[in-house]
Enzyme design. Structure first.
Site, PDB file in Angstrom:
ATOM      1  N   HIS A 308       0.651  -1.239   0.259  1.00 38.14           N
ATOM      2  CA  HIS A 308       0.227  -0.020   0.048  1.00 38.14           C
ATOM      3  C   HIS A 308       1.129   1.189  -0.107  1.00 38.14           C
ATOM      4  O   HIS A 308       1.716   1.502   0.405  1.00 38.14           O
ATOM      5  CB  HIS A 308      -1.247   0.158   0.966  1.00 38.14           C
ATOM      6  CG  HIS A 308      -1.857   1.042   1.540  1.00 38.14           C
ATOM      7  ND1 HIS A 308      -1.670   2.634   1.315  1.00 38.14           N
ATOM      8  CD2 HIS A 308      -3.318   0.739   0.546  1.00 38.14           C
ATOM      9  CE1 HIS A 308      -3.469   3.024   0.994  1.00 38.14           C
ATOM     10  NE2 HIS A 308      -3.971   2.157   1.032  1.00 38.14           N
ATOM     11  N   ASP A 366      -7.757  -4.308  -0.453  1.00 38.09           N
ATOM     12  CA  ASP A 366      -8.253  -4.356  -1.764  1.00 38.09           C
ATOM     13  C   ASP A 366      -8.299  -5.417  -2.858  1.00 38.09           C
ATOM     14  O   ASP A 366      -9.126  -6.603  -2.615  1.00 38.09           O
ATOM     15  CB  ASP A 366      -7.655  -3.191  -2.828  1.00 38.09           C
ATOM     16  CG  ASP A 366      -7.564  -2.220  -2.740  1.00 38.09           C
ATOM     17  OD1 ASP A 366      -8.607  -1.362  -2.213  1.00 38.09           O
ATOM     18  OD2 ASP A 366      -7.042  -1.401  -2.748  1.00 38.09           O
TER      19      ASP A 366
END
Length: 432
Positions: A308, A366
């Site tokens: 991330h 995600d």
């Protein structure tokens, strides 16, 4: 906030400039450069605003190094375990967790506003039959200001509150209607007896000719995903909402601008990219080849859903949603689906591979949310729409906070001009 100052020396002139420093509740100190141009004639240059705080906010704090996310000071882990989406929505709008009666009243208000004006419903028919649901969302949400004139006066606190309630309430209805239009099925009206996410599932998947029962596992999974996606500090879409709002634009236009920004594949499309990557890999036997490609800096292939930009540790939301992903796959008996088998094998290998461990390339939120959406039968072109439903709470909370600030001013970033020097116009027949 407390303040102290830092001294900056201009090496050209030797002049020293004192700049105040802001002390946040959590996080690094921030140098206030608001007077830098006025006092010294300098701009700052920060592409992507990676080192620039554009505002002060009481809403969300994230610590990427330690993998921490707080909503109004509450750890995301506690809210995900103990709260509901609408309760967290109340928290974000009003600053405190509600008692039973205020929460009931808030839920009733959201239910009351879930219907769309019937004329607005007919707007969906004007879109091409295979229009992307996000395109429909941008258009329909932007049009809300043409229907609800009693909530567009941004100087009126009551108008701001009504607009916030309306957008949170109507977003699932708009999303479901966008989906129904894309598959040629009739819109389904909201059912006031259902929960926020239960209502969304019914509006998306029921048909008038058959009874529909909400799956409690699917309902709970969506509620959890929505909590995790409510807000995430000053990301691209949230900053867009704030910038649009700083101009005095009506709230519906501001949220439509946030939806447009979220639509970008670098922002809201990450979970869709995960499934595209899994399709590209194709089979568990191909994982070693693609892992080798991911490690090759000269190969453009990237593992989507791992690591991330902000979290340099494990994404705290991924820790929470991982178990829910397993619960959904177990309940829906879809573990034999080749996509899920591939995803879980990829997760297992990446979590034990030194290359990924050393670089903190852990599965992120995600990675798991895309798998859950697929297991629930939500098509990939609706993934970002789901994101927009949840993030609407954060957007309206951020917009409301910004409008109420005493020193609120229109956003006006500056630039460093690197074009041609000043020059004179040359007549066309004299140009060479």
């Amino acid at each position: 906030m407390k303040e102290h100052t830092v001294t900056v020396t201009d090496n050209r002139t030797g002049e020293q400039i004192e700049l105040p420093v802001k002390h946040p509740t959590h996080g690094p100190y921030a140098v206030d450069i608001g007077r830098l141009f006025r006092d010294a004639g300098y701009f700052t240059y920060d592409p992507g605003f990676l080192s620039t705080a554009s505002c002060q906010s009481t809403l969300t704090y994230l610590d990427g190094d330690n993998g921490e996310l707080l909503y109004r000071g509450y750890p995301i882990e506690q809210l995900a375990e103990k709260s509901s989406f609408t309760e967290v929505a109340y928290l974000m709008l009003y600053g405190e967790l509600p008692e039973k009666e205020p929460l009931k009243k808030f839920n009733d208000v959201i239910i009351k506003h879930s219907m769309l004006n019937e004329s607005l419903s007919s707007l969906f028919g004007g879109f091409y039959h295979d229009a992307h649901p996000m395109a429909i969302m941008v258009g329909v949400v932007g049009s809300l200001s043409a229907f609800y004139h009693d909530s567009t006066d941004i100087s009126n606190a009551s108008h701001r509150e009504i607009a916030a309630h309306r957008m949170i309430a109507k977003m699932p209805t708009i999303a479901a209607a966008s989906y129904k239009h894309s598959i040629g099925e009739p819109q389904v009206y909201p059912d006031n007896s259902l929960s926020y996410t239960g209502n969304l599932l019914r509006m998306m998947f029921s048909v008038p000719c058959e009874p529909y029962k909400v799956d409690p596992v699917a309902e709970k999974a969506l509620d959890l995903i929505f909590i995790l996606h409510i807000d995430h500090e000053q990301n691209a879409s949230t900053s867009t909402v704030r910038l649009a709002g700083s101009s005095g634009a009506n709230p519906f236009a501001c949220i439509a601008s946030g939806i447009a920004a979220l639509w970008g594949p670098a922002h809201g499309g990450a979970n869709e990219a995960v499934l595209s990557m899994l399709d590209e890999i194709g089979h568990v036997d191909n994982i070693p080849e693609f892992l080798a490609r991911a490690k090759d800096k000269n190969d453009p292939f990237r593992l989507m859903g791992f690591g991330h930009r902000v979290y340099k540790n494990y994404d705290p939301r991924a820790k929470i949603i991982r178990q829910m992903c397993y619960d959904v796959l177990e309940k829906l008996d879809d573990k034999d689906d080749p996509t899920f088998e591939l995803a879980l094998k990829l997760e297992e290998i990446a979590l034990n591979d030194e290359y990924f461990i050393q670089r903190n390339l852990y599965p992120n939120v995600d990675f798991y949310s895309g798998l859950i959406y697929k297991a629930l039968g939500i098509p990939t072109n609706m993934f970002t729409v789901m994101f927009a439903i949840a993030r609407t709470v954060g957007w309206v909370a951020q917009w409301t906070e910004m409008i109420a600030e005493e020193n609120q001013r229109i956003g006006r970033p500056r630039q460093i001009y690197v074009g041609p020097e000043k020059r004179d116009y040359v007549e066309i027949d004299k140009r060479q």
